[in-house]
Write a protein that holds these residues in place. Sequence first.
Motif, short mmCIF file in Angstrom:
data_model
loop_
_atom_site.label_atom_id
_atom_site.label_comp_id
_atom_site.label_asym_id
_atom_site.label_seq_id
_atom_site.Cartn_x
_atom_site.Cartn_y
_atom_site.Cartn_z
N VAL A 39 0.89 -1.32 0.05
CA VAL A 39 -0.27 0.00 0.00
C VAL A 39 0.81 1.31 0.03
N ARG A 40 0.84 2.10 -0.87
CA ARG A 40 1.11 3.49 -0.90
C ARG A 40 0.06 4.56 -1.16
N LEU A 41 0.42 5.83 -1.00
CA LEU A 41 -0.56 6.77 -1.14
C LEU A 41 -0.04 7.57 -2.61
N THR A 42 -1.29 7.89 -3.16
CA THR A 42 -1.26 8.94 -4.51
C THR A 42 -1.05 10.25 -3.80
N ARG A 43 -0.78 10.99 -4.81
CA ARG A 43 -0.64 12.50 -4.74
C ARG A 43 -1.77 13.11 -3.74
N ASP A 44 -2.90 12.70 -3.97
CA ASP A 44 -4.27 13.25 -3.23
C ASP A 44 -4.50 12.34 -2.13
N GLY A 45 -3.35 11.62 -1.50
CA GLY A 45 -3.37 10.84 -0.24
C GLY A 45 -4.46 9.57 -0.38
N ILE A 46 -4.66 9.08 -1.48
CA ILE A 46 -5.64 7.83 -1.33
C ILE A 46 -4.73 6.72 -1.14
N PRO A 47 -4.75 5.53 -0.27
CA PRO A 47 -4.13 4.33 -0.49
C PRO A 47 -4.35 3.53 -1.68
N HIS A 51 3.53 -1.98 -5.30
CA HIS A 51 4.72 -2.03 -4.51
C HIS A 51 5.73 -1.36 -4.94
N ASP A 52 5.97 -0.81 -6.04
CA ASP A 52 6.92 0.12 -6.62
C ASP A 52 6.60 1.56 -6.49
N GLU A 53 7.69 2.16 -6.63
CA GLU A 53 7.42 3.65 -6.59
C GLU A 53 7.02 4.51 -7.57
N THR A 54 6.85 3.91 -8.81
CA THR A 54 6.33 3.97 -10.29
C THR A 54 5.35 3.01 -10.76
N LEU A 55 4.61 3.13 -11.94
CA LEU A 55 3.97 2.47 -12.47
C LEU A 55 4.59 1.63 -13.57
N LYS A 56 5.88 1.74 -13.95
CA LYS A 56 6.81 1.29 -14.89
C LYS A 56 6.75 -0.28 -15.05
N ARG A 57 7.23 -0.73 -13.95
CA ARG A 57 7.25 -2.40 -13.93
C ARG A 57 5.83 -2.96 -14.61
N LEU A 58 4.76 -2.75 -13.99
CA LEU A 58 3.60 -3.51 -14.17
C LEU A 58 2.89 -2.90 -15.24
N LEU A 68 0.68 11.29 -9.25
CA LEU A 68 -0.36 11.12 -9.62
C LEU A 68 -1.53 11.16 -8.74
N SER A 69 -2.57 11.54 -9.09
CA SER A 69 -3.99 11.52 -8.51
C SER A 69 -4.37 10.12 -8.33
N ALA A 70 -5.46 9.75 -7.49
CA ALA A 70 -6.08 8.20 -7.70
C ALA A 70 -6.90 8.19 -8.97
N ASP A 71 -7.49 9.18 -9.49
CA ASP A 71 -8.11 9.13 -10.89
C ASP A 71 -7.17 9.04 -11.87
N GLU A 72 -6.01 9.62 -11.88
CA GLU A 72 -4.88 9.52 -12.81
C GLU A 72 -4.50 7.94 -12.83
N VAL A 73 -4.12 7.61 -11.69
CA VAL A 73 -3.74 6.11 -11.75
C VAL A 73 -4.90 5.21 -12.28
N HIS A 74 -6.10 5.37 -11.87
CA HIS A 74 -7.32 4.72 -12.64
C HIS A 74 -6.99 4.80 -13.94
#
Length: 228
Positions: A39-47, A51-58, A68-74
């Motif tokens: 579990v990590r937090l997005t820019r807007d504090g959503i857990p 695992h990684d600091e970035t979205l690169k590997r997966l 990134l905001s949670a909406d941007e991650v989505h």
Amino acid sequence: MPNVTAVAHRGAPYHHPENTVDSLRTALELGADAVEIDVRLTRDGIPVLLHDETLKRLWEHDRPLLSLSADEVHGLTNGAVPTLAQALTATDGSRVMLDLPGTPDVRAARRVVDVVRDCGAQDRVYYCAGPSAMLAVRAADPAAEIALTWTTLAPPRPALLDAVRPRWLNYRFSLVGRDLAARVHRDGYLLSVWTPDTRRAMRRLLGMGVDSITTNRIDALCALRTFR
């Protein structure tokens, strides 16, 4: 044999991408007693589960999660990265081990603890990570169940144990031998290990009387446990 807790590392990553809802559900269908999630937090504090600091590997986006905001991650992952709240809903009734990678501070730990509380999951969630993260969790929730991750053969300092008050000591499986297992149990803690993925390593650990095994091959562990 002892009742070894079978913990699915990031779900069932040989079946579905790690830390996704499908991975968690499949792990439970395969017999896991608990699932471990990062579990990590997005820019807007959503857990969210990553695992990684970035979205690169997966997810092939070299973007730091904290940018990134949670909406941007989505949007970038087509909804494949669940929030912690979604993961707790998907695992309703099952044990969940929350790993907090990186160096979360008390504010970040409190945000995670708040989501667990809001979801009514306090009684089935426990936390694992190194000393700084677990001190932050303890400050955020005096009643939290904690598995203190420890990476050396030297035992944790008594002052640290007094501050964290773990129920479990959580070791890389390759460090664990009979003497260490005996010491952990003699000191009054439960022993969890991570992440053996071969049957040979699992058998060795089962023979030592460890209390919990976290693995990427939850189906193999459950099969061994059944036929011992």
